[in-house]
Design a protein around this motif. Structure first.
Motif, short mmCIF file in Angstrom:
data_model
loop_
_atom_site.label_atom_id
_atom_site.label_comp_id
_atom_site.label_asym_id
_atom_site.label_seq_id
_atom_site.Cartn_x
_atom_site.Cartn_y
_atom_site.Cartn_z
N TYR A 66 1.69 61.70 31.21
CA TYR A 66 1.19 61.36 32.54
C TYR A 66 1.95 62.21 33.54
O TYR A 66 3.11 61.91 33.87
CB TYR A 66 1.45 59.87 32.83
CG TYR A 66 0.85 58.92 31.80
CD1 TYR A 66 -0.45 58.43 31.95
CD2 TYR A 66 1.57 58.51 30.69
CE1 TYR A 66 -1.00 57.55 31.02
CE2 TYR A 66 1.03 57.63 29.74
CZ TYR A 66 -0.26 57.16 29.92
OH TYR A 66 -0.80 56.30 29.00
N LEU A 80 -3.83 55.19 32.86
CA LEU A 80 -4.78 54.74 31.84
C LEU A 80 -5.35 53.42 32.30
O LEU A 80 -4.61 52.50 32.63
CB LEU A 80 -4.02 54.58 30.51
CG LEU A 80 -4.81 54.34 29.24
CD1 LEU A 80 -5.85 55.42 29.00
CD2 LEU A 80 -3.86 54.30 28.04
N HIS A 124 -7.31 48.08 29.45
CA HIS A 124 -8.05 48.01 28.18
C HIS A 124 -7.26 47.17 27.18
O HIS A 124 -6.08 46.90 27.38
CB HIS A 124 -8.26 49.41 27.60
CG HIS A 124 -6.96 50.04 27.16
ND1 HIS A 124 -6.05 50.57 28.05
CD2 HIS A 124 -6.40 50.20 25.93
CE1 HIS A 124 -5.00 51.02 27.39
NE2 HIS A 124 -5.18 50.81 26.10
N ASP A 146 -6.55 47.42 22.88
CA ASP A 146 -6.73 48.41 21.81
C ASP A 146 -7.74 47.86 20.79
O ASP A 146 -7.80 46.67 20.55
CB ASP A 146 -5.39 48.75 21.16
CG ASP A 146 -4.45 49.45 22.15
OD1 ASP A 146 -4.92 49.93 23.20
OD2 ASP A 146 -3.23 49.51 21.87
N HIS A 192 -3.75 45.92 28.72
CA HIS A 192 -2.67 46.70 29.31
C HIS A 192 -3.21 47.94 30.00
O HIS A 192 -4.37 48.31 29.82
CB HIS A 192 -1.63 47.05 28.24
CG HIS A 192 -2.19 47.72 27.01
ND1 HIS A 192 -2.87 47.04 26.03
CD2 HIS A 192 -2.20 49.02 26.63
CE1 HIS A 192 -3.25 47.87 25.09
NE2 HIS A 192 -2.86 49.09 25.42
N ARG A 234 5.62 61.02 32.81
CA ARG A 234 5.98 59.97 31.83
C ARG A 234 5.34 60.30 30.50
O ARG A 234 4.22 60.84 30.45
CB ARG A 234 5.48 58.63 32.35
CG ARG A 234 5.63 57.49 31.38
CD ARG A 234 5.29 56.14 31.99
NE ARG A 234 5.34 55.16 30.95
CZ ARG A 234 4.28 54.76 30.23
NH1 ARG A 234 3.08 55.25 30.48
NH2 ARG A 234 4.43 53.88 29.27
N SER A 276 4.47 58.68 26.51
CA SER A 276 4.48 57.54 25.57
C SER A 276 3.90 58.01 24.24
O SER A 276 3.15 59.01 24.19
CB SER A 276 3.68 56.36 26.12
OG SER A 276 2.30 56.63 26.05
O1 AKG Z 1 1.12 55.06 27.86
C1 AKG Z 1 1.18 53.88 27.62
O2 AKG Z 1 2.22 53.24 27.79
C2 AKG Z 1 -0.05 53.15 27.13
C3 AKG Z 1 -0.87 53.91 26.12
C4 AKG Z 1 -2.01 53.08 25.60
O3 AKG Z 1 -2.19 51.95 25.96
C5 AKG Z 1 -2.99 53.64 24.65
O4 AKG Z 1 -2.89 54.85 24.35
O5 AKG Z 1 -3.86 52.88 24.19
#
Ligand code: AKG
Ligand code: FE2
Length: 333
Positions: free
Chosen positions: A200, A212, A215, A217, A271, A281, A283
């Motif tokens: 991000y 994001l 949603h 998962d 989330h 950022r 993840s």
């Molecule tokens: O970047 C995040 O912390 C969330 C990523 C996420 O929710 C996803 O890839 O489904």
């Protein structure tokens, strides 16, 4: 609605936020009003069934520590991911670009979900690299970045270790409901794992965008690590709670198939990710899904959800867009 790949990557936007990335007023992030924090479970402790049970019931997401994935590997996958996004030229990165028009293709992308209404036409302030890692027949490291040098090896090791953790957690979730420890794994059948590294970029107007959109998962269980820049939020009792980064913990996120198989006793977590004006950022999300041909149905009676063929569920998710939980709600009886 269709899924398209934009030729641009968010990383290449240098000026103010283009209109396609501006969220409608009602979806823009506001400051969280709660100090709630998600639970942390120590997997090396003997008495965790009740903790697992309440975390899955109340949150659908929780941190785990003493999880068995090497700490060094958590640092390494973050370092290698960052190296790809920040140190490779755009030209080099685009050699790994996702196939245009494909919903879940492997590689470097920035997905655009085009919808006829709602917010789904708005783009996420996010670029990502998606890796297919299990079954092993899908694993082709030559399609993963060749830089940094250790990238491919680190992703393969991370994949192996997170798969073991996911299986352990599915066992604990099963037994916490009085099912045999292999119940969910047996129902899942062959395990499909994808690893998505999300990047991000810092955003000049974070108050207008989402990294994001909201949603849940699609699959059974997601294992997520983030860096030290907070940005992930989970929805709890209609309020967004920021998931503070905990060094070397792994965040467990229950997916929609777990909600279905547990007949809604355990809920998938809604989330989203917000953006940040000053810092990029990163993840790493590791998804564990069944084969597209697998049918998932509630393990308890009377069923509260219709059974679903996973491939149909995925298609519907990409057709209608992820907004909140509307896909799983459509299965409610
Ligand atoms: O970047 C995040 O912390 C969330 C990523 C996420 O929710 C996803 O890839 O489904
Ligand atoms: Fe997610």
């Amino acid at each position: 609605m269709e899924v398209t790949e934009t030729p641009i990557r968010v990383q290449s936007i240098t000026q103010k936020v283009p209109p396609q990335y501006i969220q409608p007023l009602n979806l823009r992030p506001t400051k969280p009003t709660t100090n709630n924090t998600i639970p942390t479970i120590n997997l090396s402790s003997d008495v965790i069934t009740d903790d697992i049970s309440s975390a899955c019931r109340d949150w659908g997401a929780f941190h785990v520590v003493n999880h068995g994935v090497e700490k060094k590997l958590l640092d390494e996958i973050r370092r290698n991911g960052l190296g790809f996004f920040e140190e490779m030229s755009m030209e080099e990165k685009m050699k790994y670009g996702c196939e245009a028009g494909s919903a879940a293709s492997q590689g470097y992308g920035s997905k655009m979900l085009v919808a006829d209404g709602g917010n789904d036409g708005v783009l996420d302030w996010r670029d990502y690299f998606d890796h297919h890692t299990f079954p092993l027949s899908r694993r082709d490291p030559l399609r993963w970045p060749h830089f940094p040098n250790s990238y491919r090896e680190v992703v393969a090791q991370y994949s192996d270790q997170t798969k073991i953790l996911a299986q352990k957690l599915l066992g604990l979730i099963s037994t916490s409901l009085g099912l045999s420890s292999s119940f969910i794994e047996d129902a899942m059948g062959e395990l499909y794992q994808n690893i998505t590294i999300s990047y991000y970029p810092s955003c000049p107007q974070p108050e207008l965008t989402l990294g994001l959109q909201s949603h849940s998962d699609m699959g059974f269980i997601t294992l997520l690590i983030q860096d030290d820049v907070a940005g992930l939020q989970v929805l709890k009792d209609d309020e967004w709670v920021t998931v503070d980064p905990v060094s070397h913990a792994i965040l467990v996120i229950l997916g929609d198939q777990t909600e279905i198989i547990t007949n809604g006793i355990y809920k998938s977590s809604v989330h989203r990710a917000i953006t940040n004006a000053n810092k990029a950022r990163l993840s790493v999300a590791t998804f564990h899904d069944p084969a597209k041909t697998t049918t998932v149905s509630p393990a308890f009676k009377p069923p509260r959800y219709n059974q679903v063929v996973y491939g149909d569920y995925v298609k519907s998710w990409y057709t209608k867009g992820p907004n909140g939980k509307r896909n799983i709600d459509a299965l409610l009886i």
